[in-house]
Design an enzyme around this catalytic site. Sequence first.
Site, PDB file in Angstrom:
ATOM      1  N   ASP A 273      31.529 -13.158  24.737  1.00 18.93           N
ATOM      2  CA  ASP A 273      31.376 -13.363  24.316  1.00 18.93           C
ATOM      3  C   ASP A 273      30.056 -13.818  23.284  1.00 18.93           C
ATOM      4  OD1 ASP A 273      31.741 -12.455  21.156  1.00 18.93           O
ATOM      5  OD2 ASP A 273      33.345 -13.022  21.297  1.00 18.93           O
ATOM      6  N   TRP A 274      29.589 -13.234  21.783  1.00 15.59           N
ATOM      7  CA  TRP A 274      28.824 -14.264  20.886  1.00 15.59           C
ATOM      8  C   TRP A 274      28.467 -15.763  21.580  1.00 15.59           C
ATOM      9  CZ3 TRP A 274      24.921 -11.339  17.887  1.00 15.59           C
ATOM     10  CH2 TRP A 274      23.888 -12.721  16.829  1.00 15.59           C
TER      11      TRP A 274
END
Length: 709
Positions: A273-274
């Site tokens: 994820d980011w």
Amino acid sequence: MKLFAILLMIAAPAFAASRNNQERVENLLKRMTLDEKLGQLQQSGGPVEGSLDLVDQAGKGRLSSTLNVRGAKAINQIQRAAVEKSRLKIPLIFAFDVIHGYRTIFPIPLAMASSWDPAVVESASTLAAREAWMDGLRWTFSPMLDIARDPRWGRVAEGNGEDPYLGSAMARAYVRGYQGDDASAVGRLAACAKHWVGYGAAEAGRDYSTTEISERTLREIYFPPFRAAVDAGVWTFMSAFNDLDGVPASANHWTLTDILRHDMGFKGFVVSDWDSVLQLIAHGLAANEADAAKRALSAGVDMEMNSTTYMKELPSLIKAGKIPMAVVDEAVRRVLNAKFALGLFEHPYADESKKAGAPDEESRTVARRAAERSLVLLKNDNGVLPFFPGIKKLAVLGDLADDGAAVLGSWSGDGRPEEAVTILAGIRDAVPETQVVFSSETVIKDADAYVLVLGEKGDMSGEASSRAYLGLRGEDLALARGALITGKPVVAVLLNGRPLTLTGIVDEVPAIIEAWQPGTEGGHAVASALFGKINPGGKLPISFPRTVGQVPLYYNHKSTGRPAEDENHFTSKYLDAPVTPQFPFGWGLSYTKFSLSDLRLSAPKIARGGSVTVKASVSNDGAMAGDEVVQLYIKRRGVSVTRPVRELKGFSRVALPQGAKKEVAFTLGPKELGFFGLDMRYSVEPGPVEVFVGTSSVGGLSASFTIGE
Ligand code: BGC
């Protein structure tokens, strides 16, 4: 023999193609420098329009993917650098969060789960894929498959609610909708099952918070929708932000490799994820960026989203022998294999003559149907709805009624609020003969009936939008009070991304429609229901608490040793609130009346590997055609571990004309009857099984059978 030969013929081309890809991957891998390999593991968060820096990185073979860049021209500019300038000409894959639509916005996932109709999800995601594809995208970060039992968590909006069985059915539908039979085909996207795993169990409902989930609960509640996505052929997974029992999900070898690859047999690649690799430092796990890169890659995160620890730190780690090159190669192999399979080498460019335009008739039709099928009638005392015909003056109250962003909700892609049909606009379209008057703040005194549009603004749910209070806004409650004083018919339409506590309207307002955030065509769908052009048939995919103090509250809880009893003080309950939800999982009314009868089991006893057929009849005894969702639950006792008070194991949304009756059949076999026993293995244990067939998770017909030794 003949059948086998046919099967072989069908299977042969796919097998040959994948072997061919394997060779292509290996040939490429042999020629890659370390820098080029690490380039394939880098996804850039970059700006929407792209930038010279992205073009530059692509030209140097230091970029594998972007998220957010969209539009054929912007995409091709970067792709050209990769395919024409870089040494090995490896194309990029362009990603975006297409969560519930791209330009045409469908109901939020929680709403579509309320349809209990996987076909709704499949057609919406097929259309979303087609629109996104026209803007050059080839990969979406959807579906979100996190089970959520806590409505304080704003991301309940993005998922399928609290139940693994319903969540799995929806997971399959999303993957089929985006990827079709062949994700490389025109108009298809690679899907991404996220967030692996446990993210929805964020402590106290606070986004990004720590999770503590037992292994059994992980396996039985949180894993199944992801397994369903793997079985449906999902190409990618996203590793989550949360700390999971001391090992954050983006550094968790057990979940990313042992479970996902070895147990589930996932063959695609995992993107973080980011910044979730970099955040291993903030978690307090990784000492520095090099340590973060090492932990994430070794655990099984193949591609890094936004942060750049792999690119920066892996060269020295490899040189120092702290990470074997084979680990890097394996991650690169997975990414390249997906790129070949997705046809990017053959068709790297987007067609610049195409562009995702404004919603058209076809997409609006799909969006409207999805919204109509997602509506849940929570309450309808004395048949207030549908509205009586020929209302002269109808008052529509509440700022949300005129708010395009409130019908779209969070993660609304490239959707535009001005292209959305608000509730007010939908009502005006539906009853041109009626004088429809609107006020966002004050109550109009002389109307014949009132529609209150209440709930949450578009940005009050979604990522980083946790709430500690789930009640209605003060201004909404004031409007409700004002409308009720008139003594005229009042109904409430809720626009919200999560279950709310409905104190102030739930006992006072006679009819409530849960519309969630119903998307571009939401206003038309709601109006159709208000005036009886359609009959709402959705059911809640998540329980509605009465008060935040009850949370987490979910139907498939354990019994406890002292289940709540009103007359017995020393039982599991509250002094100041009931233990039951305001509206249970599976709840939803209709304008007509349904009844269930004739529950029958095919056998009183089955063998451990056997199955039983459960049949029941559903009849429409009311005065209007409608849909009922027949739900099958089981309960086990006397087995090696305690089991939930009920578990959903089948459902069927049945459309019935007035006066019609239909038989519904379900099969309970090893897949439905097994669970993770004391030895943490999935098996069917002998003993009695109670079966419930109902129209929500409460009540219904019941019967039982036995599983023999
Ligand atoms: C979210 C993901 C999303 C990603 C890319 C993250 O903050 O958790 O769900 O796909 O951003 O936008």
